[in-house]
Write a protein that holds these residues in place. Sequence first.
Motif, PDB file in Angstrom:
ATOM      1  N   GLY A 116       1.720  -1.191  -0.035  1.00 38.63           N
ATOM      2  CA  GLY A 116      -0.084  -0.012  -0.170  1.00 38.63           C
ATOM      3  C   GLY A 116       1.128   1.562   0.075  1.00 38.63           C
ATOM      4  O   GLY A 116       1.648   1.359  -0.519  1.00 38.63           O
ATOM      5  N   GLY A 117       0.461   2.423   0.858  1.00 38.05           N
ATOM      6  CA  GLY A 117       1.188   3.881   0.122  1.00 38.05           C
ATOM      7  C   GLY A 117       1.170   4.505  -1.109  1.00 38.05           C
ATOM      8  O   GLY A 117       0.426   4.124  -1.863  1.00 38.05           O
ATOM      9  N   GLY A 118       1.490   5.188  -0.728  1.00 36.67           N
ATOM     10  CA  GLY A 118       1.658   5.816  -2.528  1.00 36.67           C
ATOM     11  C   GLY A 118       2.746   7.316  -2.264  1.00 36.67           C
ATOM     12  O   GLY A 118       3.207   8.103  -1.127  1.00 36.67           O
ATOM     13  N   LEU A 119       3.074   7.954  -3.379  1.00 32.32           N
ATOM     14  CA  LEU A 119       4.011   9.185  -3.771  1.00 32.32           C
ATOM     15  C   LEU A 119       2.730  10.077  -3.616  1.00 32.32           C
ATOM     16  O   LEU A 119       1.959  10.092  -4.206  1.00 32.32           O
ATOM     17  N   HIS A 120       3.729  11.288  -4.024  1.00 30.99           N
ATOM     18  CA  HIS A 120       3.063  12.102  -4.765  1.00 30.99           C
ATOM     19  C   HIS A 120       2.758  12.179  -5.207  1.00 30.99           C
ATOM     20  O   HIS A 120       2.963  11.915  -6.583  1.00 30.99           O
ATOM     21  N   ALA A 121       1.328  13.064  -5.938  1.00 31.09           N
ATOM     22  CA  ALA A 121       0.739  12.726  -7.306  1.00 31.09           C
ATOM     23  C   ALA A 121       1.257  13.861  -8.651  1.00 31.09           C
ATOM     24  O   ALA A 121       0.360  14.182  -9.666  1.00 31.09           O
ATOM     25  N   GLY A 122       1.233  15.107  -7.726  1.00 30.95           N
ATOM     26  CA  GLY A 122       1.389  15.928  -8.031  1.00 30.95           C
ATOM     27  C   GLY A 122       2.461  17.564  -8.045  1.00 30.95           C
ATOM     28  O   GLY A 122       3.466  16.200  -6.854  1.00 30.95           O
ATOM     29  N   THR A 123       3.267  17.728  -8.257  1.00 35.00           N
ATOM     30  CA  THR A 123       4.487  19.621  -7.821  1.00 35.00           C
ATOM     31  C   THR A 123       3.415  20.542  -7.489  1.00 35.00           C
ATOM     32  O   THR A 123       2.383  21.142  -7.573  1.00 35.00           O
ATOM     33  N   GLY A 124       4.483  21.313  -6.672  1.00 32.02           N
ATOM     34  CA  GLY A 124       3.782  22.430  -6.575  1.00 32.02           C
ATOM     35  C   GLY A 124       3.951  23.793  -7.444  1.00 32.02           C
ATOM     36  O   GLY A 124       2.985  24.463  -7.099  1.00 32.02           O
ATOM     37  N   ASP A 125       4.429  22.827  -8.730  1.00 32.82           N
ATOM     38  CA  ASP A 125       4.359  24.079 -10.287  1.00 32.82           C
ATOM     39  C   ASP A 125       3.670  23.898 -11.243  1.00 32.82           C
ATOM     40  O   ASP A 125       4.485  24.117 -12.447  1.00 32.82           O
TER      41      ASP A 125
END
Length: 195
Positions: A116-125
């Motif tokens: 399970g778990g997850g990574l970031h799907a987006g960046t701040g820019d």
Amino acid sequence: MTTPYQRGLRDRLLAAPVRPAPEPWRPVFGPYRKPEFPPCAAVGGLLGIGFATHPDTGHDLVLVVSSAGHGLFDAVTGERIARDRDPDADVSAADLTCPGLGPIAGRRVPIAGTDGGGLHAGTGDGWSVEVQVPRWPDEQVLLSNGGQFHNSPHEEGWWHIFHSRYSTFRAAGFSPSGRTLAVATSSDLTLWTRA
């Protein structure tokens, strides 16, 4: 039952060729030999990955958990900077973290993968990543810079950058800094970085 809209979207995704990630992204493990096969590091039995930051260089690091132990990669240079073939502890089922090694020893790193778990799907820019499965079990990883995935690729700001035809998909996403994009499968790790 699928609608005509859903069939059209599926057909568009299936027709989109795998392409190199656009500027400013560059592959970490070398140049492309073929666009449909981004350069990668072979990691047999890969179970999950997580991100940390190198305390000295500030580079993103990728902790790889596999059936053969743990490894730590520099996400800018691609160098494997630490390896533990017989770790004392694996991923904690309670909080999906793993003990760090090498320069991040003593820290726990969040892991995304088989448990399970997850990574970031987006960046701040404005960059985002999405995983689609128009033909199971082959996942497609789509990278976007403000584009809509349901529109035509490239003209609308999205790219089909990875297709997991040959290995089982584990995770895809950005580092917390937004400077690294990772795709992990059961057999390899693919990384892109930007300044």
